[in-house]
Design a protein around this motif. Structure first.
Motif, PDB file in Angstrom:
ATOM      1  N   LEU A   1       2.576   1.572  -3.513  1.00  0.00           N
ATOM      2  CA  LEU A   1       1.632   1.981  -4.551  1.00  0.00           C
ATOM      3  C   LEU A   1       1.178   3.420  -4.354  1.00  0.00           C
ATOM      4  N   SER A   2       0.970   3.809  -3.113  1.00  0.00           N
ATOM      5  CA  SER A   2       0.581   5.201  -2.829  1.00  0.00           C
ATOM      6  C   SER A   2       1.684   6.164  -3.228  1.00  0.00           C
ATOM      7  N   ARG A   3       2.935   5.803  -2.961  1.00  0.00           N
ATOM      8  CA  ARG A   3       4.078   6.647  -3.316  1.00  0.00           C
ATOM      9  C   ARG A   3       4.155   6.822  -4.822  1.00  0.00           C
TER      10      ARG A   3
ATOM     11  N   ALA B   1       1.690   6.411  -7.058  1.00  0.00           N
ATOM     12  CA  ALA B   1       0.524   7.168  -7.513  1.00  0.00           C
ATOM     13  C   ALA B   1       0.689   8.657  -7.205  1.00  0.00           C
ATOM     14  N   GLU B   2       1.196   8.970  -6.039  1.00  0.00           N
ATOM     15  CA  GLU B   2       1.403  10.381  -5.687  1.00  0.00           C
ATOM     16  C   GLU B   2       2.453  11.022  -6.582  1.00  0.00           C
TER      17      GLU B   2
ATOM     18  N   ARG C   1       0.591  11.882  -9.701  1.00  0.00           N
ATOM     19  CA  ARG C   1      -0.290  13.037  -9.462  1.00  0.00           C
ATOM     20  C   ARG C   1       0.499  14.328  -9.288  1.00  0.00           C
TER      21      ARG C   1
ATOM     22  N   ASP D   1       0.829  -1.199   0.000  1.00  0.00           N
ATOM     23  CA  ASP D   1       0.000   0.000   0.000  1.00  0.00           C
ATOM     24  C   ASP D   1       0.868   1.256   0.000  1.00  0.00           C
ATOM     25  N   ALA D   2       1.912   1.251   0.822  1.00  0.00           N
ATOM     26  CA  ALA D   2       2.795   2.415   0.891  1.00  0.00           C
ATOM     27  C   ALA D   2       3.514   2.636  -0.442  1.00  0.00           C
TER      28      ALA D   2
END
Length: 68
Positions: A48-50, A52-53, A56, A45-46
């Motif tokens: 994938l979030s990194r 994706a951010e 963005r 999760d960490a």
């Protein structure tokens, strides 16, 4: 090119994760693996979030593919 290698590794990871079916695990197996599974899920999760951010932050959107 490094980007191609990274995308290939990402694709391989997605493929490997697609093969995991915890509903097929016995209750005992799930309980035995829960701490390790939880740690892996939090790390994924960490990561994938990194990623994706990062997308963005460049003003782009992470979009779901449209089925063919």
């Amino acid at each position: 090119m490094r980007t191609n290698e990274e995308m290939a590794r990402l694709g391989a990871a997605v493929s490997a994760l697609g093969d995991i079916d915890v509903s097929a695990w016995s209750e005992d197996t799930l309980k035995e693996q829960l701490a390790e599974l939880s740690a892996a899920l939090v790390a994924l999760d960490a990561s994938l979030s990194r990623i994706a951010e990062g997308v963005r932050a460049r003003g782009l959107r992470v979009e779901e593919p449209v089925p063919a």
